[in-house]
Design a protein around this motif. Structure first.
Motif, PDB file in Angstrom:
ATOM      1  N   VAL A  34       0.847  -1.203   0.000  1.00 49.05           N
ATOM      2  CA  VAL A  34       0.000   0.000   0.000  1.00 49.05           C
ATOM      3  C   VAL A  34       0.878   1.248   0.000  1.00 49.05           C
ATOM      4  O   VAL A  34       0.643   2.182  -0.775  1.00 49.05           O
ATOM      5  CB  VAL A  34      -0.969  -0.009   1.208  1.00 49.05           C
ATOM      6  N   ASN A  35       1.881   1.269   0.860  1.00 48.38           N
ATOM      7  CA  ASN A  35       2.779   2.427   0.924  1.00 48.38           C
ATOM      8  C   ASN A  35       3.515   2.633  -0.392  1.00 48.38           C
ATOM      9  O   ASN A  35       3.683   3.772  -0.845  1.00 48.38           O
ATOM     10  CB  ASN A  35       3.772   2.275   2.072  1.00 48.38           C
ATOM     11  N   PHE A  36       3.960   1.567  -1.011  1.00 45.77           N
ATOM     12  CA  PHE A  36       4.647   1.653  -2.296  1.00 45.77           C
ATOM     13  C   PHE A  36       3.720   2.232  -3.364  1.00 45.77           C
ATOM     14  O   PHE A  36       4.119   3.100  -4.145  1.00 45.77           O
ATOM     15  CB  PHE A  36       5.143   0.265  -2.724  1.00 45.77           C
ATOM     16  N   MET A  37       2.478   1.764  -3.384  1.00 42.42           N
ATOM     17  CA  MET A  37       1.528   2.237  -4.395  1.00 42.42           C
ATOM     18  C   MET A  37       1.178   3.708  -4.200  1.00 42.42           C
ATOM     19  O   MET A  37       0.847   4.399  -5.157  1.00 42.42           O
ATOM     20  CB  MET A  37       0.258   1.369  -4.384  1.00 42.42           C
ATOM     21  N   LYS A  38       1.259   4.201  -2.981  1.00 48.26           N
ATOM     22  CA  LYS A  38       0.957   5.602  -2.696  1.00 48.26           C
ATOM     23  C   LYS A  38       2.125   6.534  -3.007  1.00 48.26           C
ATOM     24  O   LYS A  38       1.948   7.736  -3.100  1.00 48.26           O
ATOM     25  CB  LYS A  38       0.555   5.784  -1.232  1.00 48.26           C
ATOM     26  N   SER A  39       3.341   5.968  -3.141  1.00 51.66           N
ATOM     27  CA  SER A  39       4.514   6.823  -3.366  1.00 51.66           C
ATOM     28  C   SER A  39       4.724   7.136  -4.836  1.00 51.66           C
ATOM     29  O   SER A  39       4.167   6.614  -5.711  1.00 51.66           O
ATOM     30  CB  SER A  39       5.761   6.158  -2.800  1.00 51.66           C
TER      31      SER A  39
END
Length: 106
Positions: A101-106
């Motif tokens: 999730v964090n990767f997709m938001k960056s």
């Protein structure tokens, strides 16, 4: 975000969605916090019980299980719950999901 995992022992994501007698609920808002265990009335020999599990976690955003069927996928979409397939220790499964999730938001 509220996450649910299907587990037979509270340590591992190790069951098909329709066999999920126990759901372990976590909240994640930058930190992961255990909320509670929810029991689901599953009949051992019956099929297509994913709906019972989905109803038990209707307040969750994500539900993680080893597998799920097509019928459950449609019911989850209708309920606004994201189904994710993964397996292994709960802490590792949740970390993988949160990292994704964090990767997709960056």
């Amino acid at each position: 975000m509220r996450l649910a995992v299907v587990s037979s022992d509270g340590e591992n994501v190790d069951l098909h969605l329709g066999k999920g007698k126990s759901l372990y609920i976590y909240d994640w808002d930058g930190e992961l916090n255990f909320v509670e265990v929810r029991d689901v009335e599953i009949t051992e020999d019956s099929k297509h019980q994913g709906g019972k599990v989905l109803n038990a976690c209707s307040d969750c955003d994500v539900l993680i299980a080893v597998q799920y069927g097509f019928k459950s996928k449609i019911k989850a979409e209708d309920a606004g719950i994201k189904l994710v397939m993964d397996e292994g220790p709960i802490d590792e499964v949740l970390k993988r999901y949160i990292d994704h999730v964090n990767f997709m938001k960056s």
